[in-house]
Enzyme design. Structure first.
Site, PDB file in Angstrom:
ATOM      1  CG  ASN A 257       9.868   4.278  -2.890  1.00  0.00           C
ATOM      2  OD1 ASN A 257       8.775   3.744  -2.716  1.00  0.00           O
ATOM      3  ND2 ASN A 257      10.175   4.907  -4.010  1.00  0.00           N
ATOM      4  N   GLY A 258       9.358   5.503   0.208  1.00  0.00           N
ATOM      5  CA  GLY A 258       8.303   6.253   0.862  1.00  0.00           C
ATOM      6  C   GLY A 258       7.387   7.008  -0.065  1.00  0.00           C
ATOM      7  CG  ASP A 259       5.983   9.845  -2.926  1.00  0.00           C
ATOM      8  OD1 ASP A 259       5.102   9.536  -3.745  1.00  0.00           O
ATOM      9  OD2 ASP A 259       5.988  10.941  -2.336  1.00  0.00           O
ATOM     10  CG  ASP A 260       4.074   8.011  -6.832  1.00  0.00           C
ATOM     11  OD1 ASP A 260       3.133   7.373  -6.314  1.00  0.00           O
ATOM     12  OD2 ASP A 260       3.985   9.206  -7.171  1.00  0.00           O
ATOM     13  CB  THR A 291       5.390   2.825  -1.929  1.00  0.00           C
ATOM     14  OG1 THR A 291       5.148   4.111  -1.364  1.00  0.00           O
ATOM     15  CG2 THR A 291       4.373   2.554  -3.026  1.00  0.00           C
TER      16      THR A 291
END
Length: 489
Positions: A257-260, A291
């Site tokens: 994904n694009g974050d934590d 990520t």
């Protein structure tokens, strides 16, 4: 030319096979007493009553809006709540819908070829009040959009399927975020509030507008066997965010994904301090992910209600900025303590371990600048990494040293000439390569302790009889290297 959708589907299936293989390899290595509070939760409760979403006029053509069908189905099934509960089945098809709210004693079950699609029209996602522990929307002052699948004050809720898909169609929300045209904070895919006995399992979540799975003010939550996917460039698409919640088990998931990937939270500055709902008793096991923008396992930065008694094991992170990260700042208050992270494999990670004391984003100007967080009893053990940029950046706060930071049996292949950057931290270490910073270089004395993952400190870590190269984390590198190769194809 291979169709991109088919390619993504094949990639997801391959990752599930790899994750299952890695899980089998690791089962005997990661057995622990943590997570016992989730043992009585199962995704296969027998419900005496059942209905299909098609019984309420839903059409799975990907075009017809089915919000009313979901709302009507759940209104009807609520009549069985005191009669053993009910199941709502979503068959094969593409079921476009706006936000809908679940009921207690419910199983929402998806067929393997079912796809629940979030509407691209923001008016189909109602605007609701800000969380009391945040005092405002996380992105913008004021209210926020309700999640696609929502629930409050529920008990005995299961969201599951034979790897069916919940697709938030988040690209339009990401554009609104980047173009600064949002009126309210973006919605998660799933958010349950003030609820207990919650299971989310055996599903694929894709393209969330914002965070994916957000249990907040909940207890007894089991999240397992999920695949969570979003472009690595997508903003704030956190994977799993237990927030001011207790007795939470997260296990056997693949997240890109694009974050934590997994991040624990508990409220923001003065609002989190006042609301005072900590996150505690959290078990995280067998997580694989990637990520480019944040961390594999993270704490904060919203941690003002406190975070404690967290045990994370069997973590495999590739092609990411951070491996493990704690984020806080003056004004947060609260604490992060009794955290045990072990059996970690990292490949191509910029910073393996980071503790940040200056993550200074605040909800407004009314926070108490003298509310300093307590960071203590943090143990990192059995960690191995290759292609690492920097081993660690461990930075406390002036007048608020972060204490009892322990590292044991850590072996990192690091590119930087200066592998460690430490300030305002105290603690101990043994068997750490490359050699750790001076503040953590000493071995603990007989009166000093390192947290061992139980609810009480144990004797400080002693030198291990095995080398880092023979640890359980390093034994996972063979399948993990193949995962890295697959990601880079």
């Amino acid at each position: 030319m291979l169709n991109p959708r088919r390619k993504m589907s094949r990639s997801a299936r391959t990752f599930q096979v790899l994750l299952a293989f890695a899980t089998i390899v690791a089962q005997t290595q990661w057995a622990s007493v943590s997570g016992m509070y989730c043992n009585d939760l199962t995704p296969s409760v027998e419900r005496p009553h059942s209905a299909s979403i098609t019984d309420f006029g839903a059409v799975g053509d990907g075009v017809t809006l089915n919000t009313k069908a979901f709302q009507n189905a759940l209104f009807y099934l609520n009549s069985f709540a005191k009669k053993g509960g009910a199941q709502l089945f979503v068959p094969a098809g593409r079921w476009l819908t706006g936000s809908f709210s679940l009921i207690s004693h419910l199983t929402l079950s998806l067929d393997k070829d079912a796809v629940i699609l979030g509407s691209p029209d923001s008016s189909d996602w109602p605007v609701i009040d800000a969380l009391p522990s945040y005092g405002r929307g996380r992105e913008l002052p004021g209210k926020r959009h309700q999640s696609l699948i929502f629930g409050s004050n529920l008990t005995d809720v299961i969201i599951t399927g034979a790897n069916g898909t919940i697709d938030g169609q988040g690209a339009i929300w990401w554009d609104w975020f980047h173009n600064h045209t949002l009126n309210y904070t973006r919605p998660p895919l799933v958010e349950l509030m003030y609820s207990n006995k919650v299971v989310i399992s055996n599903l694929t979540f894709t393209n969330s507008p914002f965070w994916n799975i957000h249990p907040v003010y909940c207890s007894q939550v089991l999240v397992q066997h999920l695949t969570i996917l979003a472009p690595i460039s997508s903003p704030n698409t956190d994977g799993i965010d237990p927030d001011s919640s207790t007795n939470v088990c997260i296990e056997d998931c693949y997240i890109r994904n694009g974050d934590d990937i997994v991040v624990i939270k508990s409220g923001w500055d003065e609002y989190g301090i006042s609301f005072a709902h900590p996150s505690s008793n959290i078990s995280i096991r067998n997580i694989t992910g990637q990520t480019r923008n944040s961390a594999g396992i993270a704490f904060g930065s919203e941690m003002s209600g406190g975070i404690s008694d967290v045990r994370a094991e069997g973590i495999r992170i590739v092609n990411s900025v951070h491996g493990i990260r704690i984020k806080t700042a003056p004004g947060r208050g609260g604490y992060v303590r009794n955290v045990y992270v072990a059996d970690v494999s990292l490949d191509n990670v910029s910073i393996a371990i980071r503790i940040t004391g200056n993550y200074g984003e605040h909800p407004d100007e009314n926070y108490n600048k003298n509310a300093l967080p307590t960071i203590s009893n943090i143990t990192f053990k059995n960690i191995v990494g290759v292609n690492i940029g920097v081993a660690g950046m461990l930075q406390g706060i002036q007048g608020d040293n972060f204490s009892n930071i322990c590292l044991s049996n850590v072996s990192l292949s690091v590119r930087s000439t200066y592998p460690w950057n430490c300030s305002l931290v105290e603690g101990y270490s043994n068997s750490v390569s490359p050699e750790i910073c001076e503040q953590l270089r000493t071995n603990p004395g007989p009166e000093q302790v390192c947290y061992n993952g139980n609810s009480y400190p144990a004797a400080a870590a002693q030198p291990q009889p095995q080398s880092p190269q023979n640890s359980s984390a390093s034994r996972l590198l063979n399948p993990f290297v193949y995962i890295s190769w697959f990601l880079c194809r």
